[in-house]
Design a protein around this motif. Sequence first.
Motif, short mmCIF file in Angstrom:
data_model
loop_
_atom_site.label_atom_id
_atom_site.label_comp_id
_atom_site.label_asym_id
_atom_site.label_seq_id
_atom_site.Cartn_x
_atom_site.Cartn_y
_atom_site.Cartn_z
N THR A 182 -81.69 -68.94 -57.51
CA THR A 182 -80.83 -68.92 -56.32
C THR A 182 -81.69 -69.29 -55.11
O THR A 182 -82.87 -69.63 -55.26
CB THR A 182 -80.22 -67.51 -56.13
OG1 THR A 182 -81.25 -66.53 -56.23
CG2 THR A 182 -79.15 -67.22 -57.16
N SER A 183 -81.09 -69.21 -53.92
CA SER A 183 -81.80 -69.65 -52.71
C SER A 183 -82.12 -68.48 -51.79
O SER A 183 -81.50 -67.42 -51.88
CB SER A 183 -80.93 -70.61 -51.92
OG SER A 183 -80.49 -71.64 -52.73
N MET A 184 -83.05 -68.74 -50.88
CA MET A 184 -83.25 -67.84 -49.75
C MET A 184 -82.20 -68.22 -48.70
O MET A 184 -81.75 -69.36 -48.66
CB MET A 184 -84.65 -68.03 -49.17
CG MET A 184 -85.73 -67.70 -50.17
SD MET A 184 -87.40 -68.18 -49.70
CE MET A 184 -87.50 -67.82 -47.99
N ASN A 188 -88.31 -68.54 -44.34
CA ASN A 188 -88.87 -67.23 -44.02
C ASN A 188 -87.84 -66.11 -43.92
O ASN A 188 -88.01 -65.17 -43.16
CB ASN A 188 -89.73 -67.30 -42.75
CG ASN A 188 -90.95 -66.41 -42.92
OD1 ASN A 188 -91.49 -66.31 -44.04
ND2 ASN A 188 -91.37 -65.75 -41.87
N MET A 189 -86.74 -66.27 -44.65
CA MET A 189 -85.77 -65.17 -44.78
C MET A 189 -85.61 -64.86 -46.26
O MET A 189 -84.64 -65.28 -46.89
CB MET A 189 -84.42 -65.56 -44.17
CG MET A 189 -84.42 -65.53 -42.66
SD MET A 189 -82.79 -65.92 -42.01
CE MET A 189 -81.92 -64.39 -42.26
N PRO A 190 -86.62 -64.17 -46.83
CA PRO A 190 -86.53 -63.85 -48.26
C PRO A 190 -85.24 -63.09 -48.54
O PRO A 190 -84.80 -62.28 -47.71
CB PRO A 190 -87.76 -62.98 -48.51
CG PRO A 190 -88.19 -62.49 -47.17
CD PRO A 190 -87.78 -63.55 -46.19
N SER A 191 -84.64 -63.38 -49.69
CA SER A 191 -83.28 -62.90 -49.92
C SER A 191 -83.11 -62.31 -51.30
O SER A 191 -83.70 -62.79 -52.27
CB SER A 191 -82.29 -64.05 -49.77
OG SER A 191 -82.53 -64.76 -48.57
N GLY A 389 -93.94 -60.68 -45.46
CA GLY A 389 -94.20 -59.98 -44.20
C GLY A 389 -92.95 -59.69 -43.40
O GLY A 389 -93.04 -59.29 -42.24
N VAL A 390 -91.79 -59.90 -43.97
CA VAL A 390 -90.53 -59.55 -43.29
C VAL A 390 -89.57 -58.90 -44.28
O VAL A 390 -89.68 -59.08 -45.50
CB VAL A 390 -89.84 -60.78 -42.64
CG1 VAL A 390 -90.64 -61.33 -41.48
CG2 VAL A 390 -89.61 -61.88 -43.68
N GLU A 391 -88.61 -58.14 -43.72
CA GLU A 391 -87.57 -57.49 -44.55
C GLU A 391 -86.68 -58.55 -45.21
O GLU A 391 -86.26 -59.49 -44.53
CB GLU A 391 -86.61 -56.75 -43.65
CG GLU A 391 -86.78 -55.32 -43.24
CD GLU A 391 -87.18 -54.29 -44.25
OE1 GLU A 391 -86.56 -54.21 -45.33
OE2 GLU A 391 -88.10 -53.54 -43.94
N PRO A 392 -86.37 -58.41 -46.48
CA PRO A 392 -85.41 -59.34 -47.08
C PRO A 392 -83.98 -59.10 -46.61
O PRO A 392 -83.66 -58.01 -46.13
CB PRO A 392 -85.52 -59.05 -48.58
CG PRO A 392 -86.08 -57.68 -48.68
CD PRO A 392 -86.91 -57.44 -47.45
N VAL A 393 -83.15 -60.12 -46.73
CA VAL A 393 -81.72 -59.96 -46.43
C VAL A 393 -80.94 -60.00 -47.73
O VAL A 393 -81.43 -60.49 -48.75
CB VAL A 393 -81.20 -61.07 -45.47
CG1 VAL A 393 -81.88 -60.98 -44.13
CG2 VAL A 393 -81.40 -62.47 -46.07
N PHE A 420 -86.03 -68.43 -54.65
CA PHE A 420 -87.00 -68.94 -53.69
C PHE A 420 -86.70 -70.36 -53.22
O PHE A 420 -87.51 -70.98 -52.54
CB PHE A 420 -88.40 -68.86 -54.29
CG PHE A 420 -88.81 -67.46 -54.64
CD1 PHE A 420 -89.27 -66.60 -53.66
CD2 PHE A 420 -88.70 -66.98 -55.95
CE1 PHE A 420 -89.64 -65.29 -53.97
CE2 PHE A 420 -89.07 -65.67 -56.27
CZ PHE A 420 -89.54 -64.83 -55.27
N ALA A 421 -85.54 -70.89 -53.61
CA ALA A 421 -85.18 -72.23 -53.13
C ALA A 421 -84.70 -72.12 -51.68
O ALA A 421 -84.40 -71.02 -51.20
CB ALA A 421 -84.07 -72.80 -53.99
N LEU A 422 -84.63 -73.24 -50.99
CA LEU A 422 -84.01 -73.24 -49.66
C LEU A 422 -82.70 -73.99 -49.76
O LEU A 422 -82.56 -74.92 -50.56
CB LEU A 422 -84.93 -73.91 -48.64
CG LEU A 422 -86.16 -73.09 -48.24
CD1 LEU A 422 -87.08 -73.91 -47.34
CD2 LEU A 422 -85.75 -71.79 -47.55
N PRO A 423 -81.71 -73.57 -48.95
CA PRO A 423 -80.38 -74.19 -49.08
C PRO A 423 -80.37 -75.69 -48.82
O PRO A 423 -79.53 -76.39 -49.34
CB PRO A 423 -79.54 -73.47 -48.02
CG PRO A 423 -80.34 -72.33 -47.52
CD PRO A 423 -81.76 -72.51 -47.94
#
Length: 455
Positions: A182-184, A188-191, A389-393, A420-423
């Motif tokens: 799936t995607s993030m 830098n918005m780990p999901s 280094g950031v909170e996931p969504v 880890f893909a990007l949209p």
Amino acid sequence: MEKLINYAKDNKENFLSDLVEILKIASVSNNPDFQKDMNECAKWIEKKFNEIGLNNIKIYETEGHPIVYGDWLKAGADKPTILIYGHYDVQPTDPIELWETPPFEPTIRNNKIYARGANDDKGQIMIHIKSIETYMKTVGKLPINIKFILEGEEEIGSKHLGKFIKEHYDLLKCDYIVISDTSMYDENMPSICYGLRGITYMQIDITGPVNDLHSGSYGGGVDNPVNVLATIISKLKNEKGKILIDGFYDDVIPISEKEHKEFNRLPFNEGKFKQELKISELYGEESYTMVERMTSRPTLDCNGIWGGYQGDGTKTIIPSKAGVKISMRLVPEQDPDNIAKLFTDYVKKISPNTVKVEVSALHGGKPYSASLDSPAIKAAIVSLKKAYGVEPVYTKEGGSIPIVNTFKEILGADTLLLGFALPNENAHGPNESFDLNNYYKGINTVLYFINELSK
Ligand code: BES
Ligand code: ZN
């Protein structure tokens, strides 16, 4: 952990060269011309499984493409067992002329690797292969039990995997399933993805006169399959995006107020979205946000259409045949088989008797939704935070991974969707890419994740 992270840091070149190798294999599953490449890819994975020290490695032949399995189960019965699933098959590459570099000659530009399968799903399966390698090459063992299954038919509906899972319950039984396909939500918005749409894929074939006819001699007196097809398609959905098939929405669970609020917290930049896709207007059902339209509402889209003369210039005919391929994305609690039946009944109902209309169901998969409080999800949150280094969504995705429901039904295990893909990396399209930052951060995430789960 330090040893592991250092190994990953020192082995970026090795991580990249194996990614390049697997991306060179043209494992297109929907076309028998690539049978040899499918087998080569399965063998390549078998070799990698051996190199990283998995056990019980085997290529299982199916009536379709092979399934590759390997495991490492020496952590002990008191430690969890995860089943990592992914797919080594890729979508076709057409339209080939739109690729800036050939799809099976991986090329790096701006720290992104361009190739068919780069993010969907070879880059993401390599994340897991390389994480396991890191454990085995540094500490010589894993702190949890791991089973690894890679199939070659995800992009064509996982036709034979369901039967395989039923017949290999003991081999595959596990506490959780982990899938990186799936995607993030954004850079830098780990999901963590907690929902996927289902799918019903249909084809309509229309046959008119025995062969193409002169449109002057016969026009007006013989019905035209292309015209009929256009009329049928125009009655499937109205201009506002509402699907007109009788009963289509009967089982749809409305989006809850809570979810609606959650979705609204995710940023959506309309301008950037339009600009990237070079479209002038957004589209969709009124009173739903774009995120809702693209993840949580059902859809109907023509994927391809044919019939009549397609060449340069003109040709005056009434074509003999026409057809279309249509996918419908489904949401809880729509059932793919039921939707296929509703679609067929409706198309038959609106079809004229002047032509022959055949409707066939090509594949289907149920929608998936996961609970957000499993130990695997908790471990994933901590690991993504450490790696990025950031909170996931939390996200839902509009795509489908049909086998996720089969895993739940047969193995009784929930799936963690850790993508880890990007949209905007063009999965299924020309110039598919995968950001190498997310490749390496993905590997770190999985290193942390395996460690967290062992606690
Ligand atoms: N990686 C995708 C699934 C996906 C797509 C997840 C978009 C999240 C967002 C997967 O490989 C895929 O493409 N699945 C197919 C399944 C179909 C052929 C049954 C799909 O969704 O079209
Ligand atoms: Zn795909």
